[in-house]
Structures are given as C-alpha cells and as structure tokens.
Design a protein around this motif. Structure first.
Motif, PDB file in Angstrom:
ATOM      1  N   GLN A 177      -1.992  -5.875  -3.113  1.00  0.00           N
ATOM      2  CA  GLN A 177      -2.155  -4.508  -2.598  1.00  0.00           C
ATOM      3  C   GLN A 177      -1.648  -3.480  -3.602  1.00  0.00           C
ATOM      4  N   LEU A 178      -0.541  -3.811  -4.295  1.00  0.00           N
ATOM      5  CA  LEU A 178       0.028  -2.897  -5.288  1.00  0.00           C
ATOM      6  C   LEU A 178      -0.967  -2.614  -6.409  1.00  0.00           C
ATOM      7  N   PHE A 179      -1.692  -3.676  -6.823  1.00  0.00           N
ATOM      8  CA  PHE A 179      -2.653  -3.528  -7.930  1.00  0.00           C
ATOM      9  C   PHE A 179      -4.091  -3.371  -7.450  1.00  0.00           C
ATOM     10  N   ASN A 180      -4.261  -3.088  -6.132  1.00  0.00           N
ATOM     11  CA  ASN A 180      -5.593  -2.857  -5.543  1.00  0.00           C
ATOM     12  C   ASN A 180      -6.567  -4.001  -5.805  1.00  0.00           C
ATOM     13  N   LEU A 189       8.114  -4.306   2.082  1.00  0.00           N
ATOM     14  CA  LEU A 189       7.966  -5.758   1.899  1.00  0.00           C
ATOM     15  C   LEU A 189       9.152  -6.477   2.548  1.00  0.00           C
ATOM     16  N   PHE A 190      10.340  -5.939   2.324  1.00  0.00           N
ATOM     17  CA  PHE A 190      11.564  -6.547   2.864  1.00  0.00           C
ATOM     18  C   PHE A 190      11.520  -6.571   4.394  1.00  0.00           C
ATOM     19  N   LEU A 191      11.090  -5.458   5.012  1.00  0.00           N
ATOM     20  CA  LEU A 191      11.021  -5.382   6.477  1.00  0.00           C
ATOM     21  C   LEU A 191       9.998  -6.376   7.037  1.00  0.00           C
ATOM     22  N   VAL A 214       0.846  -1.196   0.000  1.00  0.00           N
ATOM     23  CA  VAL A 214       0.000   0.000   0.000  1.00  0.00           C
ATOM     24  C   VAL A 214       0.886   1.252   0.000  1.00  0.00           C
ATOM     25  N   GLY A 215       0.497   2.248  -0.797  1.00  0.00           N
ATOM     26  CA  GLY A 215       1.210   3.529  -0.790  1.00  0.00           C
ATOM     27  C   GLY A 215       2.335   3.638  -1.797  1.00  0.00           C
TER      28      GLY A 215
END
Length: 417
Positions: A321-324, A223-225, A105-106
């Motif tokens: 989430q990236l592509f909603n 994502l990495f975190l 997201v974001g």
C-alpha cells in the motif's frame, strides 16, 4: 489484606508491575535508561543457560513417552498439521485485516525516504526445501548443542527418545527415570531464576522504551494498531475457541492460566526463554500430561510462529500500500506460503526478523522501506511472541485431549475383542 498480599506474591503479577514501572522509567529517562540494560541481560543469560539443556532432555522424555504409546504417529502428525494450519490461518487473517484497515495508505513516502535502505536485498533468500531438510540433520550433535541449533537438537532428541522407547523395559526404565530427574532439576533451576524475573523484566522494558521511545511509532502507528488487533483476535478469540471446541478445558480457564507465560513472553520476546514457564502452566494448571507437553511445547517453541506469520502478512500489505502496488492472487498465495513455511526455520529467540525480506521478495514488493520497522522490532517481537506461546499451549491442550480419546478408544476395542 491477605488477599492483596497473595496477589502481589504471584510472579505473573510482579512481572506485569515490573513491565509498567520499566515502561514509565524508560519514557522518563530516555536513552539514560540504558543503564538498566545489564539487569535484563543477566536475566536473559540465566534463562538461555538453562533452555538448551531443558529442551534436549524434555524432548527425549516426551518422545520416549510417546514412542511407548500406540498413537505416537497420530500425535506427531496432528501436532504438525495444527502448526501448519494455524500459521496459514494467521497470515490469511493478517491479509484480510490489512486490506480492510489499509495501514499503508495515506503515508507521505517523501517524508520517510531518508530512512530507506537497499542493503537488505541479500538477506531474503530462503534455503531450498532440500537445503532446509539436510540442514536439520546434525553431523555433530555436540556442535549443535554448542551452537544452539534448535532444529538439529530437535531432530536428534526426537530420534533418540523414540529409540529409547523401543528398548527392553528393564533397560530403558533407569535411563528414562534419570532423564526425567534431570528435567525436574532443570525446572527447579528455572523456578529459582524466575524469582528475579521482575528485576530482569524491569531492565528489559526500561532499556527498550528508553532507546526507541514512542516517536518511532508515529510513522507506522496504523500498522501497529492493526497488528495489535490481529494478535488480539487470534490470541483471545481463535485459540480459546479451538480449545473450547476440541477439549474439555473452557476458553476462560485457558486464558486465565496463560496470563503468566504471556507476561514472560512479552518481556523476553523469546518463545524459548518462556518455554519453562509455558510447560509449568500447561502441566500444572491446564492438566496436560508430561509426555504430551514435553513433545509439543519444545517443538512449538521452535516451529510454531503464528504471531510472526501475522506480522509478515501485515508488513507485506503495508509496504504494498505504501508503494501503491496492487497485489495479485498469486502474490497473496506467495505471501501465505512463504510466511507459513519460512517460520519453521525461525528459531524462537528475539532479534530483528529478516524472514520478512523473503516474504516481500516472494510477492514482488520493494524492501527499501524495512528500516521504518527496525526501531520497533523489539516491541513487535514481544507482542508476536506472546501469541506464539499461546498457540503452543493451545496445541498441547488439544493434542493431549486427542491422545487421551484415542487411547481410551483403543482400550475399549481391546476389551471388546
């Protein structure tokens, strides 16, 4: 003074120091750090040279040892059940953490669209159930050894070891002694190779950091975190807790013993390359019997991929989430099943993981954004491999405890009767 010298003489400490120095050199030199790549390549090639023969003889030895016992079936079933359940649990954890922390997201999709590609759609086809089963059975075991087809080697060696255990004692003992001598010889060779591990690890880390740098992390930093957090929860909470609950080994002693194999797994990004170190640690520091370790660990290095399962689950949530895209319950189930089953066919060697394509396709998630992850695949791979081998070791400790209790129970029943 003598204590600090003995600490520096520890190969695990040397490997960690080499990783730190390699990372610093890679960050400082950038692409020029590729000049150290041959150091890593020599180390990896030496390990690969020994791994396939070691896996073959260790599995034969382990299967023969188990085939002799009355609880062989229980050990085999318990091992497979453990791998399946922990992998499914790992994906579920990844999905939960993905929904809580929302790594996708974001992100401004328009800023990264230049990295998108449609060329990976054809790489996500998982073989059917029967194709997987028939593919596991070698038509020529020597070809399987030559091509390093781990699953086929695994099937033949388990079958052969079991067959050896069913032969008359006077016939099988000399052969098993020979096999065990070969295992000992292979371990001696591995120990020799491990003496240059710090040099190889330095080369691997310098090249990886120098080639990819840290700038590629920025797009997928969240994502990495979240991935690191999920790995830490599974590796430092769930696995030690399972060991604490189901064995006489304490969680603390398990984690202390696993430092060295985890360091090797981080640097090589290969469960198979780390296998000799894991076997040595599990047998000599965690007290697991050779028969159990020789059966569980090569099997685990082939099919137990809880770290990969976490990665697949998180990547699926990330791109959704990236592509909603709102994931349905059916999509979650598809992600869990595909991640768990698909990991079985993923050999424990480093390289870009295209199984994630199958996971995304199963859940109806676009795959064009995958190139965002490929630059960092090596770093993701290193971290998930460290979790994979931790799971293998935890399994060996738990299964050995189950086997000992079962044999004690059988002996007491015999005495009573």
């Amino acid at each position: 003074m003598s204590q600090s010298k003995s600490l520096l003489a520890n190969i695990g400490v040397q490997v960690v120091i080499a990783m730190i120095i390699g990372t610093a050199v890679g960050a400082f030199m950038g692409h020029s750090a590729a000049m150290f790549a041959p150091l890593g390549a020599i180390f990896i090639n030496l390990i690969k040279m020994l791994v396939i023969p070691l896996v073959a003889v260790a599995l034969i030895s382990g299967a023969a040892g188990l085939g002799n016992s009355t609880n062989a079936g229980k050990v085999g079933f318990s091992t497979l059940a453990y791998f399946a359940l922990t992998s499914a649990l790992a994906v579920a954890l990844a999905l939960i953490m993905g929904e809580i922390f929302k790594p996708g997201v974001g992100i401004d999709v328009s800023s990264v669209e230049g990295m998108f590609s449609g060329e990976y759609a054809s790489k996500g086809e998982l073989p059917s159930f029967w194709a997987t089963v028939t593919g596991m059975i070698p038509t020529n075991v020597f070809a399987s050894l030559t091509n390093a087809n781990i699953l086929q080697i695994l099937v033949f060696c388990l079958f052969f070891g079991l067959a050896l255990s069913k032969q008359p004692k006077k016939n099988r003992e000399p052969i098993l002694q020979g096999v065990n001598t070969i295992v000992d010889a292979m371990v001696w060779m591995i120990n020799c190779v491990m003496k240059i591990a710090p040099i190889g690890v330095f080369g691997l880390m310098a090249e990886a950091v120098g080639t990819f740098g840290f700038s590629a992390l920025m797009v997928v930093f969240k994502l990495f975190l979240v991935f690191i957090a999920a790995i830490l929860v599974f590796g430092f909470v769930i696995y030690p807790l399972l060991v604490q609950l189901f064995t006489k080994t304490s969680a603390k002693s398990f984690l202390v013993a696993m430092k060295k194999p985890q360091a090797v797994a981080l640097s090589t990004a290969s469960s198979m390359a780390t296998l000799p170190v894991t076997m040595n640690t599990v047998e000599n520091e965690l007290g697991v019997r050779n028969a159990t370790a020789s059966f569980v660990l090569p099997l685990g290095a082939t099919i137990n991929m809880s770290g990969n399962a976490i990665y697949y689950g998180l990547v699926a949530v990330f791109f959704a989430q990236l592509f909603n895209i709102d994931l349905s319950m059916g999509a979650y189930v598809a992600i869990i099943l595909t991640s768990t089953l698909g990991a079985v066919g993923q050999a424990g060697v480093p390289g870009p993981s295209f199984l994630v394509v199958a996971v995304l396709l199963a859940a109806g998630i676009p795959i064009e954004g995958l190139p965002l992850l490929f630059a960092l695949d090596r770093i993701f791979d290193m971290i998930r491999t460290a979790l994979n081998i931790t799971g293998d070791a935890a399994c060996a400790v738990i299964i050995d405890n189950i086997a000992i209790e079962a044999s004690d129970l059988t002996e007491s029943e015999v005495k009573q009767s």
